[in-house]
Design an enzyme around this catalytic site. Structure first.
Site, PDB file in Angstrom:
ATOM      1  N   CYS A   2      36.511  40.268  48.021  1.00 41.01           N
ATOM      2  CA  CYS A   2      35.630  40.762  49.082  1.00 41.01           C
ATOM      3  C   CYS A   2      34.413  41.478  48.491  1.00 41.01           C
ATOM      4  O   CYS A   2      34.475  42.027  47.399  1.00 41.01           O
ATOM      5  CB  CYS A   2      36.370  41.772  49.945  1.00 41.01           C
ATOM      6  SG  CYS A   2      37.929  41.186  50.559  1.00 41.01           S
ATOM      7  N   ARG A  27      31.471  36.010  44.236  1.00 42.77           N
ATOM      8  CA  ARG A  27      32.763  36.675  44.052  1.00 42.77           C
ATOM      9  C   ARG A  27      33.884  35.950  44.779  1.00 42.77           C
ATOM     10  O   ARG A  27      35.050  36.222  44.530  1.00 42.77           O
ATOM     11  CB  ARG A  27      32.672  38.119  44.570  1.00 42.77           C
ATOM     12  CG  ARG A  27      31.736  38.986  43.761  1.00 42.77           C
ATOM     13  CD  ARG A  27      31.449  40.273  44.487  1.00 42.77           C
ATOM     14  NE  ARG A  27      32.650  41.076  44.624  1.00 42.77           N
ATOM     15  CZ  ARG A  27      32.953  42.103  43.853  1.00 42.77           C
ATOM     16  NH1 ARG A  27      32.149  42.447  42.882  1.00 42.77           N
ATOM     17  NH2 ARG A  27      34.049  42.795  44.053  1.00 42.77           N
ATOM     18  N   TRP A  74      37.689  38.004  51.735  1.00 39.47           N
ATOM     19  CA  TRP A  74      38.588  37.060  51.069  1.00 39.47           C
ATOM     20  C   TRP A  74      39.966  37.406  51.618  1.00 39.47           C
ATOM     21  O   TRP A  74      40.513  38.463  51.319  1.00 39.47           O
ATOM     22  CB  TRP A  74      38.503  37.290  49.560  1.00 39.47           C
ATOM     23  CG  TRP A  74      39.185  36.285  48.703  1.00 39.47           C
ATOM     24  CD1 TRP A  74      38.731  35.042  48.374  1.00 39.47           C
ATOM     25  CD2 TRP A  74      40.439  36.434  48.015  1.00 39.47           C
ATOM     26  NE1 TRP A  74      39.623  34.422  47.536  1.00 39.47           N
ATOM     27  CE2 TRP A  74      40.669  35.242  47.300  1.00 39.47           C
ATOM     28  CE3 TRP A  74      41.384  37.461  47.931  1.00 39.47           C
ATOM     29  CZ2 TRP A  74      41.805  35.048  46.518  1.00 39.47           C
ATOM     30  CZ3 TRP A  74      42.506  37.270  47.160  1.00 39.47           C
ATOM     31  CH2 TRP A  74      42.712  36.068  46.474  1.00 39.47           C
ATOM     32  N   ASN A 100      37.111  46.797  51.072  1.00 38.05           N
ATOM     33  CA  ASN A 100      37.690  45.949  50.024  1.00 38.05           C
ATOM     34  C   ASN A 100      38.982  46.614  49.579  1.00 38.05           C
ATOM     35  O   ASN A 100      39.030  47.841  49.457  1.00 38.05           O
ATOM     36  CB  ASN A 100      36.774  45.881  48.794  1.00 38.05           C
ATOM     37  CG  ASN A 100      35.543  45.052  49.028  1.00 38.05           C
ATOM     38  OD1 ASN A 100      35.385  44.457  50.085  1.00 38.05           O
ATOM     39  ND2 ASN A 100      34.666  45.018  48.037  1.00 38.05           N
ATOM     40  N   GLY A 101      40.003  45.815  49.289  1.00 35.68           N
ATOM     41  CA  GLY A 101      41.270  46.392  48.817  1.00 35.68           C
ATOM     42  C   GLY A 101      42.384  46.133  49.802  1.00 35.68           C
ATOM     43  O   GLY A 101      42.244  45.300  50.708  1.00 35.68           O
ATOM     44  N   GLU A 481      43.291  27.968  27.700  1.00 33.36           N
ATOM     45  CA  GLU A 481      42.003  28.194  28.361  1.00 33.36           C
ATOM     46  C   GLU A 481      41.415  26.879  28.886  1.00 33.36           C
ATOM     47  O   GLU A 481      40.872  26.836  29.991  1.00 33.36           O
ATOM     48  CB  GLU A 481      41.051  28.893  27.367  1.00 33.36           C
ATOM     49  CG  GLU A 481      39.660  29.175  27.873  1.00 33.36           C
ATOM     50  CD  GLU A 481      39.601  30.064  29.119  1.00 33.36           C
ATOM     51  OE1 GLU A 481      40.637  30.588  29.545  1.00 33.36           O
ATOM     52  OE2 GLU A 481      38.510  30.195  29.690  1.00 33.36           O
ATOM     53  N   LYS A 485      40.554  26.241  32.805  1.00 32.00           N
ATOM     54  CA  LYS A 485      39.217  25.868  33.268  1.00 32.00           C
ATOM     55  C   LYS A 485      39.283  24.614  34.131  1.00 32.00           C
ATOM     56  O   LYS A 485      38.688  24.550  35.191  1.00 32.00           O
ATOM     57  CB  LYS A 485      38.262  25.592  32.095  1.00 32.00           C
ATOM     58  CG  LYS A 485      37.740  26.758  31.324  1.00 32.00           C
ATOM     59  CD  LYS A 485      36.783  27.645  32.056  1.00 32.00           C
ATOM     60  CE  LYS A 485      37.493  28.717  32.805  1.00 32.00           C
ATOM     61  NZ  LYS A 485      37.806  29.949  32.175  1.00 32.00           N
ATOM     62  N   GLU A 488      41.042  25.287  37.629  1.00 32.20           N
ATOM     63  CA  GLU A 488      40.436  26.188  38.614  1.00 32.20           C
ATOM     64  C   GLU A 488      39.190  25.633  39.292  1.00 32.20           C
ATOM     65  O   GLU A 488      38.899  26.004  40.419  1.00 32.20           O
ATOM     66  CB  GLU A 488      40.186  27.589  38.032  1.00 32.20           C
ATOM     67  CG  GLU A 488      39.170  27.665  36.942  1.00 32.20           C
ATOM     68  CD  GLU A 488      39.044  29.075  36.375  1.00 32.20           C
ATOM     69  OE1 GLU A 488      39.281  30.036  37.104  1.00 32.20           O
ATOM     70  OE2 GLU A 488      38.685  29.188  35.199  1.00 32.20           O
ATOM     71  N   HIS A 504      59.980  20.088  23.827  1.00 33.22           N
ATOM     72  CA  HIS A 504      61.093  20.828  24.446  1.00 33.22           C
ATOM     73  C   HIS A 504      61.125  20.644  25.956  1.00 33.22           C
ATOM     74  O   HIS A 504      61.664  21.495  26.666  1.00 33.22           O
ATOM     75  CB  HIS A 504      61.007  22.306  24.050  1.00 33.22           C
ATOM     76  CG  HIS A 504      61.108  22.493  22.574  1.00 33.22           C
ATOM     77  ND1 HIS A 504      62.308  22.556  21.910  1.00 33.22           N
ATOM     78  CD2 HIS A 504      60.143  22.558  21.617  1.00 33.22           C
ATOM     79  CE1 HIS A 504      62.086  22.681  20.609  1.00 33.22           C
ATOM     80  NE2 HIS A 504      60.773  22.688  20.409  1.00 33.22           N
ATOM     81  N   LYS A 603      35.989  36.137  41.868  1.00 32.77           N
ATOM     82  CA  LYS A 603      35.495  36.453  40.531  1.00 32.77           C
ATOM     83  C   LYS A 603      36.220  37.656  39.949  1.00 32.77           C
ATOM     84  O   LYS A 603      36.543  37.684  38.780  1.00 32.77           O
ATOM     85  CB  LYS A 603      33.985  36.718  40.594  1.00 32.77           C
ATOM     86  CG  LYS A 603      33.347  37.061  39.256  1.00 32.77           C
ATOM     87  CD  LYS A 603      33.460  35.909  38.284  1.00 32.77           C
ATOM     88  CE  LYS A 603      32.933  36.234  36.900  1.00 32.77           C
ATOM     89  NZ  LYS A 603      33.487  35.311  35.892  1.00 32.77           N
TER      90      LYS A 603
HETATM   91  C1  F6R Z   1      39.211  32.355  34.834  1.00 32.06           C
HETATM   92  C2  F6R Z   1      38.891  33.725  35.183  1.00 32.06           C
HETATM   93  C3  F6R Z   1      40.009  34.670  35.400  1.00 32.06           C
HETATM   94  C4  F6R Z   1      39.659  36.040  34.788  1.00 32.06           C
HETATM   95  C5  F6R Z   1      40.739  37.070  35.147  1.00 32.06           C
HETATM   96  C6  F6R Z   1      40.443  38.412  34.498  1.00 32.06           C
HETATM   97  O1  F6R Z   1      38.069  31.589  34.654  1.00 32.06           O
HETATM   98  O2  F6R Z   1      37.757  34.085  35.316  1.00 32.06           O
HETATM   99  O3  F6R Z   1      41.200  34.184  34.895  1.00 32.06           O
HETATM  100  O4  F6R Z   1      39.545  35.887  33.407  1.00 32.06           O
HETATM  101  O5  F6R Z   1      40.802  37.221  36.530  1.00 32.06           O
HETATM  102  O6  F6R Z   1      39.211  38.900  34.920  1.00 32.06           O
HETATM  103  P1  F6R Z   1      38.459  40.027  34.115  1.00 32.06           P
HETATM  104  O7  F6R Z   1      38.067  39.444  32.795  1.00 32.06           O
HETATM  105  O8  F6R Z   1      37.279  40.381  34.952  1.00 32.06           O
HETATM  106  O9  F6R Z   1      39.424  41.154  33.946  1.00 32.06           O
END
Ligand code: F6R
Length: 608
Positions: A2, A27, A74, A100-101, A481, A485, A488, A504, A603
């Site tokens: 949010c 976000r 959100w 937010n929260g 990673e 990527k 997501e 395994h 985000k």
């Molecule tokens: C993936 C991504 C998330 C963040 C995670 C931690 O692309 O962006 O997995 O890495 O939510 O976020 P931060 O780094 O802001 O603590």
């Protein structure tokens, strides 16, 4: 997650709030709304994009007034509906709020308020807070907010206005970020600096339990018990250009291409080649503790955890310190043992991730020295750690983290060398590492030049719904990673794992034509990776290998090769991850997805 923007000043609030909401779109959200005071309270809400809200405002002639608040929601409590969108109001008192929260005790409070005659129109925890403030309102908005917040548990960043006090805006925070941007005769409150910088670069980040009452003439900062708190104003190090798309189609694309510059900025002034050492001003006061450290725990979530895992390998390998990387969400609840000399490193782009913050607090309470590896200057984690090193990669707007990952690995390699040099490494050895480190930005550029070829390879496979990403040693986290990527933003199911783990169980998944991406650059376990590649191909899998330039032989053993320049193995994830980022990006675009607004994602994850 949010987003909040609120305004009090002399300008028309509506365009300013809408512009702020657009800056917060990255976000992640599913509905939006705003409220403006003008004689009475006018609220407009819409499901979907901010553009839908704009259309609706246009159809109804817009809202006049110079005090207002706005929100992108959100969904957590209650579905994505207009009734559940913020702002929420209490009609009796004329109070209106964005939040937010999560209010954890909302259910008990709701029952109490229903008994008092309040009728709820939404399923949200936020409406409960609006009603509670209304219930406690006795002609002073600031006092009613303080009283209500004394009753709630959970996390909140809120902005509140009231029909009966048309020249007052109150905001507060616990556990969810909020900043007051200070202009001349005007204030912009936002959950993120990107909604403020167009108006002012002076801002006051709120601390937990901070309540701020704002009028056009000034503000008063207190806590929920009305004890005055002296304000800490900072300069926002963010300019508008950094958060605009420029010549790129997507923020993710822009940020992938910014990586060489981001790394140069990250290294600038931190590498003293002649002395063979790393200069980290943020850590110098704790150099002794770091030399004597008995153990390092690195923690984070998602991409940040993957970077932390690479940090774990580097610290053990190069600085000879026992290290482990852990999900913050697990660490915080598992009653961890923190011995004397334990250092905890919180890795986070935003510096606001709720689980990472809680893990950090847990470790600090148990006596650990805390360091932050954070991108956002002035963020909560950066303020709550004993010391730290900023990434300096610039704002990351794209929901899928890219440049922050290479920045995190770069900073962790600097921290490793900072400690290694003081513990086990000679100046000459350290200088050789630093030389290698400095070559990385140019080498990243060389990988980026292959974007078209990477796109072609991606085109061949991006209709497949199941992918594997496999690597060993330093590139096992890179495999994780790569899988993260891809899933997501392209919504393709992808699993990342150590290449050896495949046998395994997951090997059962491999069928004709299934894509398996192997990180097969030259390194200690190259031959083992080649054996794993053979096992996949023997079962019909198609292998896309990320290999070292000059390795012509590998072409005979795989379907596709993507080359990265040669680099010393521990630093290789900063190169091997680049083709994986580009593959994910191209796959999402080809499949027609909105790369910067992936479904269900936010985000910054500021709730548990
Ligand atoms: C993936 C991504 C998330 C963040 C995670 C931690 O692309 O962006 O997995 O890495 O939510 O976020 P931060 O780094 O802001 O603590």
């Amino acid at each position: 997650m949010c987003g909040i923007v609120a305004y009090i000043g002399k300008k028309p609030a509506q365009p300013l709030l809408i512009e702020g909401l657009k800056r917060l779109e990255y976000r992640g959200y599913d509905s939006a709304g705003l409220a403006i005071l003008n004689g009475g309270l006018n609220v407009c809400r819409a499901v979907g994009r901010v553009a839908n809200l704009e259309d609706k405002l246009e159809q109804t002639g817009g809202l006049q007034g110079t005090v207002g608040l706005a929100h992108t929601r959100w969904a957590t409590h209650g579905g994505v509906t207009e009734m559940n969108a913020h702002p929420h109001r209490d009609d009796k008192s004329g109070i209106c709020l964005v939040h937010n929260g999560i209010i954890e005790n909302y259910s008990v409070l709701k029952t109490y308020l229903q008994e008092k005659g309040h009728v709820f129109t939404s399923e949200t925890d936020t409406e409960v807070l609006a009603m509670l403030i209304g219930e406690l309102y006795e002609g002073d908005l600031e006092k009613a907010v303080q009283a209500a917040l004394r009753e709630v548990t959970g996390a909140y960043a809120i902005a509140v206005i009231c029909e009966k006090e048309p020249d007052v805006l109150v905001c507060a925070r616990k556990g969810s970020p909020l900043l007051v941007g200070i202009g001349s005769g005007e204030y912009v409150v936002a959950s993120d600096a990107s909604a403020i910088v167009a108006h002012t670069t002076q801002a006051m980040p709120l601390d937990d339990y901070n309540v701020v009452r704002i009028t056009r003439e000034g503000f008063r900062s207190s806590d929920i018990h009305d004890v005055e708190v002296s304000p800490k104003v900072m300069q926002l190090e963010l300019d508008l250009e950094q958060i605009e798309l420029g010549r790129f189609e997507h923020y993710m694309q822009k940020e992938i291409y910014e990586q060489p510059t981001a790394l140069r900025n990250c290294f600038r002034g931190r590498i003293a080649m002649e002395e063979g050492k790393v200069v980290l001003g943020g850590l110098s006061a704790y150099a002794k503790e770091l030399v004597r450290a008995g153990r390092v725990i690195l923690t984070g979530q998602g991409t940040a955890l993957h970077a932390a895992m690479i940090g774990e390998y580097m610290l053990e390998d190069l600085a000879k310190i026992p290290a482990c990387a852990e999900y913050a969400s697990e660490f915080r609840y598992r009653n961890p043992i923190i011995e004397d000399g334990t250092v905890v490193i919180a890795v986070s782009q935003s510096g606001e991730t709720a689980d990472t913050l809680a893990a950090l607090e847990e470790a600090k309470d148990r006596g650990a020295l805390s360091l932050g590896v954070v991108n956002v200057v002035g963020s909560t984690i950066s303020r709550q750690t004993d010391a730290g090193v900023y990434l300096r990669v610039g704002p990351e707007i794209g929901v899928a983290s890219t440049k922050a990952f290479v920045g995190q690995v770069a900073v962790l390699s600097l921290i490793t060398l900072f400690m290694a040099r003081r513990r086990v490494m000679s100046a000459d050895q350290c200088a050789r590492w630093l030389e290698q480190l400095q070559t990385i930005p140019d080498k990243v550029e060389r990988v980026l030049e292959q974007s078209d070829r990477i796109k072609k390879v991606t085109e061949r496979y991006c209709d497949r719904e199941n992918w594997l990403f496999l690597g060993r040693g330093y590139n096992y986290p890179t495999a994780l990673e790569g899988a993260l990527k891809l899933k997501e933003i392209s919504y393709i199911h992808a699993e990342g794992m150590p290449a050896a783990e495949m046998k395994h169980g997951p090997i059962a998944l491999i069928n004709e034509g299934m894509p398996a991406v192997f990180i097969a650059n030259k390194g200690r376990q190259y031959d083992k990776v080649m054996s794993n590649i053979a096992e996949v191909r023997a079962r019909g899998g198609h292998v896309i290998a990320v290999a070292t330039e000059g390795d012509e032989e590998i072409k005979r053993h795989v379907e596709e090769v993507l080359y990265v320049p040669e680099i010393i193995e521990p630093l290789s994830p900063m190169l091997t991850v680049i083709p994986l980022q580009l593959m994910a990006y191209h796959a999402a675009v080809i499949r027609g997805h909105d790369v910067d607004k992936p479904r269900n994602l936010a985000k910054s994850v500021t709730v548990e």
